[in-house]
Design an enzyme around this catalytic site. Structure first.
Site, PDB file in Angstrom:
ATOM      1  N   HIS A  19       0.858  -1.189   0.000  1.00 57.16           N
ATOM      2  CA  HIS A  19       0.000   0.000   0.000  1.00 57.16           C
ATOM      3  C   HIS A  19       0.896   1.241   0.000  1.00 57.16           C
ATOM      4  CE1 HIS A  19       0.774   0.611   4.277  1.00 57.16           C
ATOM      5  NE2 HIS A  19       0.285  -0.595   4.568  1.00 57.16           N
ATOM      6  N   HIS A  22       4.023   1.554   2.361  1.00 60.36           N
ATOM      7  CA  HIS A  22       5.261   0.886   1.938  1.00 60.36           C
ATOM      8  C   HIS A  22       5.949   1.702   0.842  1.00 60.36           C
ATOM      9  CE1 HIS A  22       2.517  -2.606   3.086  1.00 60.36           C
ATOM     10  NE2 HIS A  22       3.426  -2.583   4.028  1.00 60.36           N
ATOM     11  N   CYS A 128       2.837 -11.246  19.434  1.00 61.80           N
ATOM     12  CA  CYS A 128       1.936 -10.682  18.419  1.00 61.80           C
ATOM     13  C   CYS A 128       2.437 -11.176  17.061  1.00 61.80           C
ATOM     14  CB  CYS A 128       1.935  -9.156  18.448  1.00 61.80           C
ATOM     15  SG  CYS A 128       1.083  -8.462  17.011  1.00 61.80           S
ATOM     16  N   CYS A 131       3.212  -8.335  14.500  1.00 66.63           N
ATOM     17  CA  CYS A 131       4.523  -7.689  14.687  1.00 66.63           C
ATOM     18  C   CYS A 131       5.650  -8.712  14.629  1.00 66.63           C
ATOM     19  CB  CYS A 131       4.610  -6.987  16.037  1.00 66.63           C
ATOM     20  SG  CYS A 131       3.547  -5.573  16.230  1.00 66.63           S
ATOM     21  N   CYS A 153      -2.546  -5.987  20.910  1.00 64.89           N
ATOM     22  CA  CYS A 153      -1.348  -5.267  20.456  1.00 64.89           C
ATOM     23  C   CYS A 153      -1.751  -3.849  20.068  1.00 64.89           C
ATOM     24  CB  CYS A 153      -0.741  -5.994  19.250  1.00 64.89           C
ATOM     25  SG  CYS A 153       0.403  -4.978  18.303  1.00 64.89           S
ATOM     26  N   HIS A 156      -1.568  -3.557  16.086  1.00 63.74           N
ATOM     27  CA  HIS A 156      -2.478  -4.337  15.240  1.00 63.74           C
ATOM     28  C   HIS A 156      -3.901  -4.445  15.779  1.00 63.74           C
ATOM     29  CE1 HIS A 156       1.435  -5.511  13.569  1.00 63.74           C
ATOM     30  NE2 HIS A 156       0.760  -5.624  12.451  1.00 63.74           N
ATOM     31  N   LYS A 306      -2.359   4.365  11.942  1.00 62.17           N
ATOM     32  CA  LYS A 306      -1.419   3.946  10.900  1.00 62.17           C
ATOM     33  C   LYS A 306      -2.194   3.228   9.795  1.00 62.17           C
ATOM     34  CE  LYS A 306       2.597   0.929  10.341  1.00 62.17           C
ATOM     35  NZ  LYS A 306       2.485  -0.511  10.360  1.00 62.17           N
ATOM     36  N   LYS A 309      -3.090  -2.608   5.694  1.00 63.46           N
ATOM     37  CA  LYS A 309      -3.955  -3.509   4.936  1.00 63.46           C
ATOM     38  C   LYS A 309      -4.823  -4.321   5.890  1.00 63.46           C
ATOM     39  CE  LYS A 309      -4.153  -3.482   0.480  1.00 63.46           C
ATOM     40  NZ  LYS A 309      -3.174  -3.859  -0.482  1.00 63.46           N
TER      41      LYS A 309
HETATM   42  N1  MSP Z   1       9.303  -7.154   7.577  1.00 65.87           N
HETATM   43  C1  MSP Z   1       9.393  -6.128   8.550  1.00 65.87           C
HETATM   44  C2  MSP Z   1      10.658  -5.318   8.375  1.00 65.87           C
HETATM   45  C3  MSP Z   1      11.922  -6.094   8.396  1.00 65.87           C
HETATM   46  S1  MSP Z   1      13.314  -5.112   8.081  1.00 65.87           S
HETATM   47  C4  MSP Z   1      14.613  -6.053   8.457  1.00 65.87           C
HETATM   48  C5  MSP Z   1       8.180  -5.210   8.432  1.00 65.87           C
HETATM   49  N2  MSP Z   1       7.548  -5.225   7.269  1.00 65.87           N
HETATM   50  S2  MSP Z   1       6.225  -4.391   6.932  1.00 65.87           S
HETATM   51  O1  MSP Z   1       5.909  -4.753   5.599  1.00 65.87           O
HETATM   52  O2  MSP Z   1       5.223  -4.608   7.915  1.00 65.87           O
HETATM   53  O3  MSP Z   1       6.536  -2.885   7.035  1.00 65.87           O
HETATM   54  C6  MSP Z   1       7.755  -2.335   6.685  1.00 65.87           C
HETATM   55  C7  MSP Z   1       7.731  -0.856   6.560  1.00 65.87           C
HETATM   56  O4  MSP Z   1       6.666  -0.379   5.737  1.00 65.87           O
HETATM   57  C8  MSP Z   1       7.537  -0.031   7.826  1.00 65.87           C
HETATM   58  O5  MSP Z   1       8.639   0.023   8.649  1.00 65.87           O
HETATM   59  C9  MSP Z   1       7.357   1.321   7.199  1.00 65.87           C
HETATM   60  O6  MSP Z   1       8.584   1.792   6.719  1.00 65.87           O
HETATM   61  C10 MSP Z   1       6.455   0.975   6.016  1.00 65.87           C
HETATM   62  N3  MSP Z   1       5.065   1.202   6.350  1.00 65.87           N
HETATM   63  C11 MSP Z   1       4.068   0.293   6.523  1.00 65.87           C
HETATM   64  N4  MSP Z   1       2.914   0.971   6.803  1.00 65.87           N
HETATM   65  C12 MSP Z   1       3.158   2.293   6.815  1.00 65.87           C
HETATM   66  C13 MSP Z   1       2.392   3.446   7.011  1.00 65.87           C
HETATM   67  N5  MSP Z   1       1.101   3.410   7.256  1.00 65.87           N
HETATM   68  N6  MSP Z   1       3.029   4.641   6.918  1.00 65.87           N
HETATM   69  C14 MSP Z   1       4.358   4.756   6.639  1.00 65.87           C
HETATM   70  N7  MSP Z   1       5.106   3.683   6.467  1.00 65.87           N
HETATM   71  C15 MSP Z   1       4.542   2.452   6.565  1.00 65.87           C
HETATM   72  O7  MSP Z   1       7.892  -4.500   9.377  1.00 65.87           O
END
Ligand code: MSP
Length: 522
Positions: A19, A22, A128, A131, A153, A156, A306, A309
């Site tokens: 989304h 990311h 969790c 997380c 959590c 989440h 935040k 998805k």
């Molecule tokens: N897989 C772990 C990270 C491992 S790194 C060694 C993880 N993945 S994740 O897909 O859940 O999210 C990764 C990153 O996506 C977050 O740290 C952040 O940078 C970004 N984001 C996910 N949702 C977000 C928002 N709503 N807003 C901004 N960034 C977001 O955590």
């Protein structure tokens, strides 16, 4: 080999499609890397996917498939295409299911085990799965709706699971003082300041050892512990290592030395502790340097929470790029939200900024400037005559914009780098209004003055073209095709603000539309 500027993004869980949250992280890391490349440095961006662990496994099984088929499909159909959608110029893409990663993770683990940093023990706690982390009581909040009466959590909003495990532990607690010393001696290690303060006070409270393996009796989607094949590696321990396994850890020392330590590791603030506490401790245990900086950015919020998805608030990046293009996506998120702070996305704000700042502010400036050189000088850039005060002011602002935008990037203040560059967009638009070339053109006697004015405008555009290249690669590529000589990549940020690079007599080419009108906001 000299050291390259090395930037990383977190590797993303492939339990679902990406989304805009990311995409936000990806764009920020890409802008930083492109900026350094535009300085003339060698720069390297790593991104990738985090594929092991219970979260991904459960999603795959829930979709009636096995985890490898699931991640293969999602990486191919969603995560790699994301990079095209938002124009990311990454030098590598690592998947934790890559053989190179698995082999290097095992080497790392074995080294820490041999050196006495890992021991066997048992553990009980609240886990969790969202997380992929054990939670302290302080991390939990009261549930609502279907989870009323339960502790959930805070990220989440789902209940945690009670786990009692017998597994291997990393002696994280031994690193408390070393970490505190490191934060003290390297004030920029964790940024922004708010993130740094949070991390320092967390570590001051004391650290517990970290469970880094899971028994295969529970699930086996992960990397085998090298000395005990009845256990797999904890997904975060596996995932964090991607930053070095991708660049040759245990395999290619020269490559590792050419990139490590990373210069900026961009992460969302949700995963700051993993990167600013556990990760440097792991590296210290292995005798490697911590990264130079971990930057924790804010969240894209929906209704004050935040965007995610799992809460069904995610917006797919291509919903935005299909309507506005990748440059507008990049510009909007980097400019509208101070990097490090939370921000909300709105179609109205995006649409308003697209029209006023990109289409009218920058796009129209470029198209009418080029059209005037065509009309008054047959497209050949005129030679400037004597500079008057108004011209000198443009020259001064061009220099200032270039210097200050560049300095902002050293602070990872991406929004500020754009704001500083935009002072020049506004100045050039004001200059055109005040100098009114169309009035000068009415009288042959003003020919020299008209030439000076048009030169100042084209030269100002060139400065902008270079400064905005890392932010909006497509639009600036088109502009450079019309006004630039040589390769845009050869124009360094350091020389961008120098005046007089455009050669008089150079014939401008056609300009493709930079920001076509978008009638509908969605
Ligand atoms: N897989 C772990 C990270 C491992 S790194 C060694 C993880 N993945 S994740 O897909 O859940 O999210 C990764 C990153 O996506 C977050 O740290 C952040 O940078 C970004 N984001 C996910 N949702 C977000 C928002 N709503 N807003 C901004 N960034 C977001 O955590």
């Amino acid at each position: 080999m000299s050291k390259s500027f090395y930037v990383t993004t977190p590797i993303f869980y492939v339990n679902d499609a990406p989304h805009i949250g990311h995409a936000y992280t990806e764009v920020a890391a890409d802008v930083l890397t492109r900026w350094h490349a535009q300085r003339g440095e060698s720069a390297f961006l790593l991104t990738g996917t985090d594929e092991h662990g219970e979260k991904v496994l459960r999603t795959a099984l829930g979709n009636n498939t096995d985890p490898k088929s699931w991640t293969d499909r999602l990486v191919k159909d969603s995560w790699l295409p994301l990079l095209e959608t938002i124009d990311i110029n990454n030098q590598d893409f690592i998947r934790t299911t890559d053989e190179r990663h698995k082999v290097a993770v095992q080497k790392f683990l074995q080294k820490l085990y041999d050196d006495g940093f890992i021991y066997q023990g048992s553990f009980e706690g609240n886990y969790c799965v969202g997380c992929e982390e054990y939670k302290n009581d302080g991390d939990l909040i009261d549930g609502e709706g279907e989870f009323l009466g339960q502790r959930v959590c805070a990220i989440h909003s789902k209940p945690v699971e009670q786990l009692n495990e017998n597994n291997y532990f990393f002696k994280l607690s031994e690193f408390q003082q070393k970490l505190l010393d490191h934060y003290e001696q390297n004030p920029k290690f964790v940024q922004p300041e708010s993130a740094r303060n949070e991390v320092v006070s967390f570590v001051r409270q004391g650290l517990s050892d970290l469970s880094i393996s899971r028994s295969k009796e529970r699930f086996d989607w992960g990397i085998d512990i090298p000395w005990d094949s009845s256990h797999i590696t904890y997904v975060w321990f596996d995932a964090l290592l991607n930053y070095i396994t991708a660049i040759g850890y245990g395999e290619d020392d020269a490559k590792l030395a050419s990139l490590w330590p990373a210069d900026v590791q961009v992460v969302g603030k949700d995963i700051l502790r993993f990167h600013a506490v556990i990760w440097p401790a792991m590296l210290m245990a292995a005798g490697l340097q911590p990264p130079k900086q971990v930057f924790g950015h804010g969240w894209l919020l929906v209704g004050g929470e935040k965007m995610s998805k799992s809460k069904l608030t995610g917006i797919a990046p291509n919903q935005i790029t299909d309507a506005f293009g990748s440059d507008a996506f990049r510009y909007y998120f980097m400019k509208a939200i101070g990097f490090g702070s939370d921000g909300s996305f709105s179609w109205e704000d995006l649409s308003a900024r697209y029209n006023s700042e990109l289409a009218n502010g920058f796009g129209n400036l470029a198209s009418r400037s080029i059209a005037m050189v065509k009309k008054y000088f047959d497209g050949a850039v005129p030679a400037p005559g004597e500079y008057l005060e108004a011209d000198n002011q443009v020259i001064a602002i061009a220099k200032k914009a270039a210097t200050e935008a560049d300095a902002a990037i050293d602070e990872v203040a991406i929004h500020e780098a754009i704001q500083k560059s935009w002072l020049l967009v506004d100045e050039l638009n004001n200059y055109i209004t005040s100098q009114a070339p169309w009035v000068l053109a009415k009288d042959e006697a003003n020919q020299e003055r008209l030439g000076t004015v048009m030169y100042v405008i084209v030269e100002g555009l060139r400065v902008l073209n270079v400064l905005l290249a890392p932010i909006m690669p497509k639009a600036t590529g088109k502009l450079w095709a019309a006004i630039g000589e040589g390769e845009l990549s050869a124009q360094t940020i350091g020389s961008a603000g120098q005046w007089g690079i455009t050669k008089p007599g150079f014939v401008l080419k056609e300009l493709e539309a930079l920001f076509p009108r978008v009638d509908q906001a969605e």
